[in-house]
Design an enzyme around this catalytic site. Sequence first.
Site, PDB file in Angstrom:
ATOM      1  N   LYS A  22      70.944 -43.957 108.762  1.00 29.35           N
ATOM      2  CA  LYS A  22      72.129 -43.530 107.998  1.00 29.35           C
ATOM      3  C   LYS A  22      72.569 -42.127 108.419  1.00 29.35           C
ATOM      4  O   LYS A  22      73.753 -41.888 108.645  1.00 29.35           O
ATOM      5  CB  LYS A  22      71.801 -43.595 106.495  1.00 29.35           C
ATOM      6  N   SER A  23      71.621 -41.209 108.534  1.00 29.22           N
ATOM      7  CA  SER A  23      71.986 -39.829 108.914  1.00 29.22           C
ATOM      8  C   SER A  23      72.675 -39.809 110.270  1.00 29.22           C
ATOM      9  O   SER A  23      73.686 -39.125 110.465  1.00 29.22           O
ATOM     10  CB  SER A  23      70.731 -38.956 109.019  1.00 29.22           C
ATOM     11  N   SER A 167      67.873 -27.679 103.950  1.00 22.91           N
ATOM     12  CA  SER A 167      68.741 -28.844 103.768  1.00 22.91           C
ATOM     13  C   SER A 167      69.564 -29.121 105.018  1.00 22.91           C
ATOM     14  O   SER A 167      70.332 -28.271 105.477  1.00 22.91           O
ATOM     15  CB  SER A 167      69.676 -28.616 102.574  1.00 22.91           C
ATOM     16  N   ASP A 320      63.579 -38.074 101.299  1.00 21.44           N
ATOM     17  CA  ASP A 320      64.120 -39.293 100.685  1.00 21.44           C
ATOM     18  C   ASP A 320      63.038 -40.312 100.333  1.00 21.44           C
ATOM     19  O   ASP A 320      63.343 -41.373  99.774  1.00 21.44           O
ATOM     20  CB  ASP A 320      65.124 -39.949 101.641  1.00 21.44           C
ATOM     21  N   LYS A 347      69.413 -35.480  93.863  1.00 22.09           N
ATOM     22  CA  LYS A 347      69.751 -36.548  94.804  1.00 22.09           C
ATOM     23  C   LYS A 347      70.668 -37.553  94.080  1.00 22.09           C
ATOM     24  O   LYS A 347      71.277 -37.208  93.079  1.00 22.09           O
ATOM     25  CB  LYS A 347      68.468 -37.207  95.341  1.00 22.09           C
ATOM     26  N   ARG A 393      67.654 -45.859  96.399  1.00 21.94           N
ATOM     27  CA  ARG A 393      66.202 -45.743  96.651  1.00 21.94           C
ATOM     28  C   ARG A 393      65.382 -46.024  95.374  1.00 21.94           C
ATOM     29  O   ARG A 393      64.246 -46.463  95.445  1.00 21.94           O
ATOM     30  CB  ARG A 393      65.863 -44.383  97.257  1.00 21.94           C
TER      31      ARG A 393
END
Length: 438
Positions: A22-23, A167, A320, A347, A393
């Site tokens: 995804k990133s 981050s 995550d 999150k 998640r």
Amino acid sequence: MKHIISKKSFRLAGIAKVPGDKSISHRALILSSMCIGRSKIKGLLESEDVFATMNALKTLGVKIEKLNGYWFVNGVGIFGFKEPTEYLDLGNSGTGARLMLGAIMGSSILANLKGDKSLSKRPMGRILTPLKMMGAKIISSNNEKLPITIKAPKEVFPINYSSKISSAQIKSSILLSGLAASGRTIFKEPNESRNHTEKMLSSLGANIQSKTLEDGSYKVELDGNPVLRSSNINVPCDPSSAAFLVVAAVICPESKIELKNIMINKGRNGLFETLKEMGAKINIFNKKNNGGEETASIIAEYSQLKGIAVPSKRVPSMIDEYPILSIAASCAEGKTVMDGISELRVKESDRIKIVSNGLIKAGVKTIEKAESLTIYGSKVVGGCSIDSELDHRIAMSFLILGLISKEPIKVLRPSTIETSFPNFYKIMIELGANFTKA
Ligand code: S3P
């Protein structure tokens, strides 16, 4: 689909294909939009979060199309986004929202951004502060949260910025804005967060250097106004999605599964290291360089786990993965202590609270503190309903817990899983999970 019920399962087995990272998918779309020329992307994650970023880019005038299984992006350059006539709707995606705010800085346009209920609760001040220093004008009536109006400046100022939080979203937003700056942008963070933006920028032709300093902190420097050349981007499979399948195999008796082409970037592999320390049988082999990122095959099998104290230095490399680690910890002998995890509170949901409350409902003892969560492994009773809270998640983690619970676990509002792992349900069924939809 209103809910999914997960029941006791044994012998998960097979070879599964995990979707694209995804990133990297967000970055592939955003950065190829900022290139000159046409880029070709292979293996893009086709999920709601990534489509939200894609639609925002289209609204900004970028032509993106799918042909013969590949995605093609006609770049408009660092300064070339068109002023949008409608909202940029980033849905559930923090990465999409934060990176897009940085990306549009060079285009001197006015844009309105919004997101869903979960994203509208998440802090944006952490990127608005540096972007204002770089010249942005921001209007937000929701206490520095979405919806936000941004007026990108005529000239972007380079900054030297030290973030208190490690981050990749803050770092990437500043670096994307720094592409348009008249000079060198410098960013520091306490520990290195995932480095996909740095790697991709370097491969596209930017002058970017990074290093770990003596005190353990991380610094990256980027020269503004590079020519970014379009290219072919290969998206490897997502280790954060693989994490659910790996934990499922490790906790379900008699299981053994294999996953291929999983990215094993050091900024992403904290969960696998932690599971191994807990006694999990995980074999990572066949390592390869796959278009700039290292990938490998993973075999995971049923293992007796023991609880551990997870080093807080490892937080950025498994940020995550705490919800699914918590599921593994619930099946381990002894206690697992996860400290230094306050970021989990901001999150897609407050993951410390939601995981802790959900585990208690399922009969697992936990201790929740502001920055930590302790889990006492035990026999899991289950027999409860868990709401996803619009957090993919959370939904997937509790579905995995149901596989080893005495009584089934029902997960409500599971369609949020579409944001990151659209074929999760199908893959789990194929591996032998006892899931039913209703
Ligand atoms: C991401 C960075 C992480 C992570 C998120 C994706 C990214 O957030 O939680 O799911 O792609 O840059 P932070 O870097 O803000 O911790």
